[in-house]
Design an enzyme around this catalytic site. Sequence first.
Site, PDB file in Angstrom:
ATOM      1  N   ASP A 141       0.956  -1.141   0.009  1.00 36.92           N
ATOM      2  CA  ASP A 141       0.278  -0.092   0.083  1.00 36.92           C
ATOM      3  C   ASP A 141       0.496   1.497   0.227  1.00 36.92           C
ATOM      4  O   ASP A 141       1.607   0.542   1.017  1.00 36.92           O
ATOM      5  CB  ASP A 141      -1.118  -0.070   1.426  1.00 36.92           C
ATOM      6  CG  ASP A 141      -1.496  -1.527   1.406  1.00 36.92           C
ATOM      7  OD1 ASP A 141      -2.240  -1.688   0.198  1.00 36.92           O
ATOM      8  OD2 ASP A 141      -2.210  -1.433   2.365  1.00 36.92           O
ATOM      9  N   GLU A 211      -8.867   0.179  -4.327  1.00 38.36           N
ATOM     10  CA  GLU A 211      -8.028   0.940  -3.482  1.00 38.36           C
ATOM     11  C   GLU A 211      -7.829   1.825  -4.547  1.00 38.36           C
ATOM     12  O   GLU A 211      -6.634   0.918  -4.907  1.00 38.36           O
ATOM     13  CB  GLU A 211      -7.742   0.147  -2.513  1.00 38.36           C
ATOM     14  CG  GLU A 211      -8.322  -0.089  -1.243  1.00 38.36           C
ATOM     15  CD  GLU A 211      -7.635  -1.769   0.135  1.00 38.36           C
ATOM     16  OE1 GLU A 211      -8.640  -2.320   0.970  1.00 38.36           O
ATOM     17  OE2 GLU A 211      -6.877  -2.072  -1.027  1.00 38.36           O
TER      18      GLU A 211
END
Length: 244
Positions: A141, A211
């Site tokens: 991420d 995402e």
Amino acid sequence: MIGQAICHDYQIIDNKAVDWLQQHSACIELKATQRIICSNEYYQQKLIGTAPEIYTRQSVYLKLLMVLEQLDPYLALYIFDSYRSLACQGALFDQIYNELNQAHPEWSNEQLEVEVRKYVAHPDEPSRFAVPPHNSGGAIDLALVDLRANTALDFGTGFDDPTVLSQTDYFEQDYQPEFGISLERWQLIRQNRRLLFNVMKRVGFVNFTSEWWHYDLGDCLWAKSVQSSWFYPSMEHDVDKLSG
């Protein structure tokens, strides 16, 4: 290419690329540099199962170096998270569940479960993920930071925001003023997401469509996108050995 519209189509992986991933599968600690900023978000939140270090696969790290080579030298990678223990995965699932429950008290447990799974895998759900992506060490991420101003680029939402605005290609659609975002900012968000997406895609990562910050290399999400029957197993034992 970097400015192209976001498109989740990926080339089928070949044996040479799989061999490279296997040869560079070692568990390593991802350390901060001038252009790699390690936030370690869940450790800062004091979630169970976290550690002060960020761990990842060597392959992920080497690909991140390739990304940096293609970005302007004033841009840095801001790492929220990479390897995630099963204990942390469970704690995060519960956290997102509780946040959505507070925001939507009218939702049933079933509705909440469906919505949470759009953003975070449950560690005990092998039917969806044989190995949770982050637990394999192949997921990461991240965002981009402008070192000149020491500020993150505007991606439209914060990390782990469980709303439709987090969908990677959301800002590819026509401008929608009802969100309270100016047209100028809407276009800037689109530009920043395209930049991150296309440079990550170019070196071999795939993106989790819900995402904008989540990218995969060699894990089960990656394998599905590139039609590979192989993917990394859990990295939990390797992390335990390295940290112990």
